[in-house]
Scaffold this motif. Structure first.
Motif, PDB file in Angstrom:
ATOM      1  N   ALA A  21     -13.151  -2.235 -10.690  1.00 32.04           N
ATOM      2  CA  ALA A  21     -13.011  -0.878 -10.158  1.00 32.04           C
ATOM      3  C   ALA A  21     -14.263  -0.473  -9.380  1.00 32.04           C
ATOM      4  N   ASP A  22     -15.437  -0.841  -9.898  1.00 32.26           N
ATOM      5  CA  ASP A  22     -16.693  -0.571  -9.181  1.00 32.26           C
ATOM      6  C   ASP A  22     -16.696  -1.285  -7.832  1.00 32.26           C
ATOM      7  N   ASN A  23     -16.295  -2.537  -7.837  1.00 33.83           N
ATOM      8  CA  ASN A  23     -16.260  -3.311  -6.591  1.00 33.83           C
ATOM      9  C   ASN A  23     -15.278  -2.733  -5.591  1.00 33.83           C
ATOM     10  N   LEU A  24     -14.124  -2.325  -6.094  1.00 33.67           N
ATOM     11  CA  LEU A  24     -13.108  -1.712  -5.219  1.00 33.67           C
ATOM     12  C   LEU A  24     -13.672  -0.446  -4.567  1.00 33.67           C
ATOM     13  N   ALA A  25     -14.322   0.382  -5.379  1.00 37.58           N
ATOM     14  CA  ALA A  25     -14.856   1.649  -4.880  1.00 37.58           C
ATOM     15  C   ALA A  25     -15.946   1.413  -3.838  1.00 37.58           C
ATOM     16  N   ILE A  26     -16.882   0.539  -4.164  1.00 39.91           N
ATOM     17  CA  ILE A  26     -18.074   0.380  -3.320  1.00 39.91           C
ATOM     18  C   ILE A  26     -17.764  -0.401  -2.049  1.00 39.91           C
ATOM     19  N   LYS A  27     -17.110  -1.538  -2.209  1.00 42.33           N
ATOM     20  CA  LYS A  27     -16.782  -2.329  -1.017  1.00 42.33           C
ATOM     21  C   LYS A  27     -15.735  -1.599  -0.182  1.00 42.33           C
ATOM     22  N   GLY A  28     -14.816  -0.928  -0.871  1.00 37.49           N
ATOM     23  CA  GLY A  28     -13.788  -0.165  -0.161  1.00 37.49           C
ATOM     24  C   GLY A  28     -14.407   0.950   0.658  1.00 37.49           C
ATOM     25  N   ALA A  29     -15.328   1.699   0.046  1.00 37.90           N
ATOM     26  CA  ALA A  29     -15.972   2.807   0.753  1.00 37.90           C
ATOM     27  C   ALA A  29     -16.761   2.286   1.946  1.00 37.90           C
ATOM     28  N   ALA A  30     -17.505   1.197   1.710  1.00 37.79           N
ATOM     29  CA  ALA A  30     -18.329   0.637   2.779  1.00 37.79           C
ATOM     30  C   ALA A  30     -17.454   0.216   3.955  1.00 37.79           C
ATOM     31  N   GLY A  68      -6.420  11.890  -0.847  1.00 35.66           N
ATOM     32  CA  GLY A  68      -6.943  12.070   0.508  1.00 35.66           C
ATOM     33  C   GLY A  68      -8.049  11.097   0.866  1.00 35.66           C
ATOM     34  N   VAL A  69      -8.673  10.472  -0.170  1.00 40.71           N
ATOM     35  CA  VAL A  69      -9.720   9.489   0.121  1.00 40.71           C
ATOM     36  C   VAL A  69      -9.041   8.150   0.381  1.00 40.71           C
ATOM     37  N   ARG A  70      -9.371   7.565   1.518  1.00 36.79           N
ATOM     38  CA  ARG A  70      -8.701   6.308   1.890  1.00 36.79           C
ATOM     39  C   ARG A  70      -9.704   5.163   1.929  1.00 36.79           C
ATOM     40  N   ILE A  71      -9.397   4.138   1.135  1.00 37.06           N
ATOM     41  CA  ILE A  71     -10.206   2.911   1.163  1.00 37.06           C
ATOM     42  C   ILE A  71      -9.254   1.723   1.220  1.00 37.06           C
ATOM     43  N   PRO A  72      -9.712   0.593   1.758  1.00 31.86           N
ATOM     44  CA  PRO A  72      -8.858  -0.599   1.751  1.00 31.86           C
ATOM     45  C   PRO A  72      -8.906  -1.283   0.387  1.00 31.86           C
ATOM     46  N   PRO A  73      -7.943  -2.125   0.087  1.00 35.39           N
ATOM     47  CA  PRO A  73      -7.949  -2.827  -1.203  1.00 35.39           C
ATOM     48  C   PRO A  73      -8.951  -3.965  -1.240  1.00 35.39           C
ATOM     49  N   GLU A 119       0.014  -0.872  -7.237  1.00 35.61           N
ATOM     50  CA  GLU A 119      -1.014   0.184  -7.370  1.00 35.61           C
ATOM     51  C   GLU A 119      -1.272   0.873  -6.021  1.00 35.61           C
ATOM     52  N   PHE A 120      -0.179   1.331  -5.413  1.00 39.95           N
ATOM     53  CA  PHE A 120      -0.236   2.085  -4.154  1.00 39.95           C
ATOM     54  C   PHE A 120      -0.915   1.269  -3.050  1.00 39.95           C
ATOM     55  N   GLY A 121      -0.763  -0.038  -3.153  1.00 31.01           N
ATOM     56  CA  GLY A 121      -1.344  -0.914  -2.140  1.00 31.01           C
ATOM     57  C   GLY A 121      -2.825  -1.182  -2.343  1.00 31.01           C
ATOM     58  N   LEU A 122      -3.397  -0.634  -3.409  1.00 24.16           N
ATOM     59  CA  LEU A 122      -4.845  -0.766  -3.591  1.00 24.16           C
ATOM     60  C   LEU A 122      -5.257  -1.870  -4.548  1.00 24.16           C
ATOM     61  N   ARG A 123      -4.274  -2.415  -5.285  1.00 24.76           N
ATOM     62  CA  ARG A 123      -4.627  -3.502  -6.192  1.00 24.76           C
ATOM     63  C   ARG A 123      -3.370  -4.330  -6.433  1.00 24.76           C
ATOM     64  N   SER A 124      -3.227  -5.344  -5.585  1.00 22.35           N
ATOM     65  CA  SER A 124      -2.046  -6.190  -5.705  1.00 22.35           C
ATOM     66  C   SER A 124      -2.132  -7.075  -6.934  1.00 22.35           C
ATOM     67  N   GLY A 125      -0.986  -7.597  -7.307  1.00 22.69           N
ATOM     68  CA  GLY A 125      -0.892  -8.431  -8.505  1.00 22.69           C
ATOM     69  C   GLY A 125       0.015  -7.744  -9.510  1.00 22.69           C
ATOM     70  N   THR A 126       0.869  -8.547 -10.157  1.00 22.08           N
ATOM     71  CA  THR A 126       1.758  -7.961 -11.164  1.00 22.08           C
ATOM     72  C   THR A 126       0.921  -7.249 -12.223  1.00 22.08           C
ATOM     73  N   GLU A 127       1.323  -6.061 -12.572  1.00 18.54           N
ATOM     74  CA  GLU A 127       0.551  -5.224 -13.480  1.00 18.54           C
ATOM     75  C   GLU A 127       0.367  -5.873 -14.853  1.00 18.54           C
TER      76      GLU A 127
END
Lengths: 125, 389
Positions: B76-85, B219-224, B232-240
């Protein structure tokens, strides 16, 4: 991660302390790196008759220094200088790779104590 | 008599609550369906995944749509940081974090620094606190993103997240906080807290390992980070991880119950008893972290003249599970970056000891530790060349 021998020497260390009127003291290591070992020896007729250690450090450092004191007690100074970190490692049944330096510290501690004794002798001679 | 066993390493991980495990069990076998399938097996599981999303959202006062389940806190940290960047790189290249972050944040931000971003790593004071003033002064025209942890895992200090977030909001900077240690232990409400992204981990709050979540404000948009089937709304692929997600949902509900019952007050009482007891019984002890602005379950100290790993193994030998930030426990020559950032010397930091309580820790457990710790310290000090004789 540690052998039973390491655990034993860590939990029931032999020869803890410092000798009053030690004939040689070796202090090695660096507190910044987390290991300091102090070995004091009593010497009679070129033979180590008593030895104690004090160690600031992890379980491996404490066990290495404790077993090293046993290994040199009763030995001549030359024999004591033959003790290597490999011998300490073997006696302990091995140490994790990142702890090998603790056995090296024991070897250095012995050497420093013997050298201290010899330099004192040279000075008083 | 059997030896008492006291686990005081809940900052590392917590046991799965019985009710969490019970909620999870059906999803391994009977309700094994893939929630993305259209048939009855899949639809049934989808309902439970949706339910869990609502439960985790309710822990934060968020909307279910704002919760992205991940494979854990680090992800989740990686998604947030790399996504934001990635999302903001056209707008600016300056990113801010603090010196005491978990490596999942710190190393990710440093990696950005090696890949075209300018990174500022903020210092902390002796209590491990980030100053909002210093934070404000570090902002630049091209600052696009900041991440500061909610509460520190090693010293327990709780950061002024509301103030830092308000500064970011004022300046239009995206703000993330790693709340892995805090979530489920301190009430957090994103309706009033100005954060855009917030990381949670299930196994730090009596849920299972291998599941976490990112709160991502609407409203905040980041790539996966993980592309694929678009879960997960396109933000984290893979069967849950259905069992894990359902367990996380249950753990969130139980955390809300504990807040309602005031269980955190009980924890705080035991924490203070432990800290005060250690300081009264052992000399040359330094509390690490802030005395009051700290996690309710977290006690951490540095004990002079001895080394942390030796302490841990001797405590382990009397049935106590604890942790340390000494070099010998980190596998490197340096003690914890957190303790050094707080200005502690290497020698003092080598003597670090962390005791993190849990919801089932009793006063008898604390009494046991207060009796067991002083002789351990005394024995090691007697062996140490620095120990006072």
């Amino acid at each position: 991660m540690y052998t039973e021998t390491v655990r034993d020497y860590f939990l029931n260390p032999r020869n803890v302390g410092s000798l009053d009127h030690a004939d040689g003291i070796g202090e090695v290591g660096n507190a910044k790196c987390g290991d300091v070992m102090k070995i004091s020896i009593k010497v009679e007729d070129d033979r180590i008759t008593d030895v104690r250690f004090e160690t600031f450090g992890c379980a491996a450092a404490i066990a290495s220094s404790s077993i090293a004191t046993e290994m040199i007690k009763g030995k001549t100074l030359d024999e004591a200088l033959q003790v290597t970190n490999r011998d300490v490692l073997n006696a302990l049944g091995g140490l994790p790779a990142e702890k090998i330096h603790c056995s090296l510290l024991a070897e250095e501690g012995i050497r420093a104590a013997v050298e201290d004794y010899r330099s004192r002798m040279a000075e008083s001679a | 008599m059997e030896q008492r066993r006291v686990y005081l390493d809940h900052s590392a991980t917590t046991p799965v609550d019985d009710r969490v495990l019970e909620a999870m069990m059906p999803f391994f076998k009977g309700d094994f369906g893939n929630p993305n399938s259209i048939h009855a097996w899949g639809r049934r599981v989808r309902e439970h995944v949706n339910g869990a999303r609502e439960h985790v959202a309710s822990l934060l006062g968020a909307e279910p749509r704002e919760i992205i389940f991940t494979g854990g806190g680090s992800e989740a940290d990686n998604l947030a940081i790399k996504g934001a960047a990635f999302a903001l790189k056209a707008r600016g290249k300056h990113v801010i974090t603090s010196a005491i972050e978990h490596h999942a944040v710190l190393d990710t931000v440093k990696w950005l620094g090696e890949n075209g971003f300018d990174v500022t790593i903020l210092p902390v004071d002796a209590q491990g606190m980030v100053s909002p003033e210093t934070f404000r002064n570090s902002l630049r025209e091209d600052t696009v993103f900041a991440t500061v942890m909610y509460a520190n895992n090693e010293v327990g200090t709780v950061q002024p997240i509301a103030e830092l977030g308000a500064i970011c909001r004022e300046r239009g900077i995206l703000f993330h906080t790693d709340a892995v240690q805090a979530a489920g232990h301190i009430p957090i409400d994103v309706r009033t807290l100005p954060v855009d992204m917030l990381t949670l981990s299930a196994h730090k709050m009596y849920g299972p390992k291998g599941v976490g979540a990112l709160y991502l404000r609407k409203g905040v948009r980041i790539p996966p980070l993980v592309h694929g089937g678009g879960q997960e709304f396109g933000l984290r692929s893979g069967t849950e991880n259905t069992a894990g997600i359902v367990g996380f949902g249950e753990a969130a509900l139980l955390a809300l119950d504990r807040f309602e019952n005031g269980d955190d007050e009980k924890e705080r009482f035991l924490r203070d008893k432990l800290i005060d007891g250690i300081q009264a019984r052992i000399d040359a002890v330094l509390l690490t972290g802030h005395r009051t602005q700290r996690l309710p379950f977290h006690a951490s100290v540095c004990i002079e003249h001895i080394e942390g790993e030796a302490m841990l193994l001797r405590l382990d030998a009397v049935g106590i599970g604890a942790s340390s930030g000494s070099a010998c426990t980190s596998g490197s020559l340096d003690p914890s970056h957190v303790l050094l950032a707080m200005g502690l010397s290497h020698v003092t930091a080598h003597g670090s000891l962390r005791l993190s309580l849990g919801k089932d820790t009793t006063e008898a457990d604390i009494d046991y530790v207060l009796d067991a710790l002083p002789p351990v310290v005394e024995t090691l000090r007697a062996m140490s060349p620095f120990g006072r004789k």
